[in-house]
Design an enzyme around this catalytic site. Structure first.
Site, PDB file in Angstrom:
ATOM      1  N   LYS A  48       0.953  -1.199   0.047  1.00 53.53           N
ATOM      2  CA  LYS A  48      -0.083  -0.025  -0.132  1.00 53.53           C
ATOM      3  C   LYS A  48       0.834   1.210   0.059  1.00 53.53           C
ATOM      4  O   LYS A  48       0.610   2.151  -0.650  1.00 53.53           O
ATOM      5  CB  LYS A  48      -0.880   0.126   0.992  1.00 53.53           C
ATOM      6  CG  LYS A  48      -1.993  -1.210   1.103  1.00 53.53           C
ATOM      7  CD  LYS A  48      -2.859  -1.261   2.386  1.00 53.53           C
ATOM      8  CE  LYS A  48      -3.766  -2.579   2.304  1.00 53.53           C
ATOM      9  NZ  LYS A  48      -4.444  -2.993   3.553  1.00 53.53           N
ATOM     10  N   GLN A  92      -5.248  -1.795   9.677  1.00 50.09           N
ATOM     11  CA  GLN A  92      -4.745  -3.078   9.174  1.00 50.09           C
ATOM     12  C   GLN A  92      -5.274  -4.008   9.651  1.00 50.09           C
ATOM     13  O   GLN A  92      -5.025  -4.398  11.110  1.00 50.09           O
ATOM     14  CB  GLN A  92      -3.310  -3.118   8.703  1.00 50.09           C
ATOM     15  CG  GLN A  92      -2.714  -4.045   7.939  1.00 50.09           C
ATOM     16  CD  GLN A  92      -3.433  -4.273   6.592  1.00 50.09           C
ATOM     17  OE1 GLN A  92      -3.259  -3.110   5.977  1.00 50.09           O
ATOM     18  NE2 GLN A  92      -3.687  -5.449   6.055  1.00 50.09           N
ATOM     19  N   ASP A 115     -11.659   2.122   3.699  1.00 50.11           N
ATOM     20  CA  ASP A 115     -11.649   0.777   3.602  1.00 50.11           C
ATOM     21  C   ASP A 115     -13.190   0.102   3.661  1.00 50.11           C
ATOM     22  O   ASP A 115     -13.701  -0.876   3.363  1.00 50.11           O
ATOM     23  CB  ASP A 115     -11.075  -0.116   4.602  1.00 50.11           C
ATOM     24  CG  ASP A 115      -9.651  -0.567   4.448  1.00 50.11           C
ATOM     25  OD1 ASP A 115      -9.197  -0.565   3.149  1.00 50.11           O
ATOM     26  OD2 ASP A 115      -8.883  -1.020   5.319  1.00 50.11           O
TER      27      ASP A 115
END
Ligand code: NDP
Length: 280
Positions: A48, A92, A115
């Site tokens: 990322k 994450q 997300d």
């Protein structure tokens, strides 16, 4: 049989994003929170970071030790929520045991939830309102769009019911008027479902769970799985399906790169919303 080129499509989208971001004097910022030392997470976060660097999104990494207090993480997210320079915030997953994942995720302001995992984002997805769609399902839908794979009236079978992949995919496929079936570890006679799938999406984390005897001729196979065995990556689908299917997304090089690029796209969308920039 057509092999879906996720790397190529992701590179094309990345270049488009880069040229748009180049035109902005102030750059978008993605804040990434990690807790603990999960090896796979480190690889994903690094990917990322590289992708952000390429397109010109600034990458802020808050890397916490596995015993950090939950309140400290929540406080950091609240700070980032208030900071207008920060466009997107992600945590994450998976987190080490003992943390309230829902509480942490739902602290993220909905306008920065790139997300697409907060309760509010999920509600918007179900109600077809404008919100962030989780990156893997969004990447898969982009693949369908790009390859002009029509879902209307098709039997879509999804294997895996996680919040990250399977569940949001149900909504996305319903939006395209597919008939959707979702299977999981308690499904009995999996093959009886996969055999009927015009489009089969597999996200289980079980190496080569699906093989050519389990699929319908000329079906579209989307392999989401990432299984690392002896340092080599394998999907959830045995490549022998090539003999029978019409499209196959390979592992590596299929859904994976698309997932990363959708995060960049969502971050740019958040940036534009926060800064009142309209799409041309
Ligand atoms: P989860 O572990 O959260 O979910 C796995 C799902 O698979 C569960 O719903 C589980 O069922 C189901 N399952 C497990 N075993 C079987 C079985 N034998 N038959 C049918 N279903 C089964 O994983 P994720 O959704 O997060 O990820 C799935 C895979 O996709 C992983 O390999 C992951 O690394 C990969 N992934 C790849 C991404 C990419 O960008 N390419 C992004 C995200 C994930 P139950 O609910 O009953 O336990």
């Amino acid at each position: 049989m057509i092999t879906i080129d996720g790397n190529g499509l992701a590179a094309k989208i990345k270049d488009e994003l880069k040229s748009e971001i180049d035109s902005y004097e102030i750059k978008p910022i993605l804040a990434v929170i990690t807790i603990g030392d999960d090896e796979s997470s480190k690889v994903y976060v690094n990917n990322k970071k590289k992708a952000c660097n390429y397109v010109g999104i600034s990458f802020l990494h808050f890397d916490y030790v596995s015993f950090v207090k939950e309140a400290e993480v929540i406080k950091k997210i609240e700070e980032l929520n208030k900071d207008n320079k920060v466009s997107g915030i992600i945590v994450q997953l998976p987190l080490p045991k003992g943390y309230d994942v829902n509480k942490i995720i739902n602290t993220i302001n909905n306008n920065k939830d790139v997300d697409g995992l907060t309760n509010e984002s999920i509600g918007k997805l179900i109600n077809k309102e404008d919100g962030f769609i989780p990156c893997t399902p969004k990447g898969i839908m982009s693949i369908f769009d790009y390859y002009k794979i029509n879902l209307e009236g098709k039997n879509v079978v999804i294997i895996g019911r996680s919040n990250l992949v399977g569940k949001p995919l149900i909504q996305e496929c319903l939006k395209k008027d597919a008939t959707v079936t979702i299977c999981h570890s308690k499904t009995s006679d999996l093959k009886s479902y996969t055999k009927k799938a015009d489009i089969l999406i597999v996200a289980t984390g079980i190496k080569h769970l699906i093989n050519k005897t389990m699929i319908k001729k000329d079906s579209v196979i989307i392999d989401v799985g990432i299984n690392k065995v002896n340092n080599k990556l394998y999907g959830d689908v045995n490549p022998n399906v090539e003999e029978k299917c019409s499209y196959l997304s390979p592992v590596p090089g299929g859904v994976g790169p698309m997932t990363v690029v959708m995060l960049l796209q969502n971050t740019l969308t958040a940036y534009k919303k926060i800064n009142g920039i309209k799409n041309e």
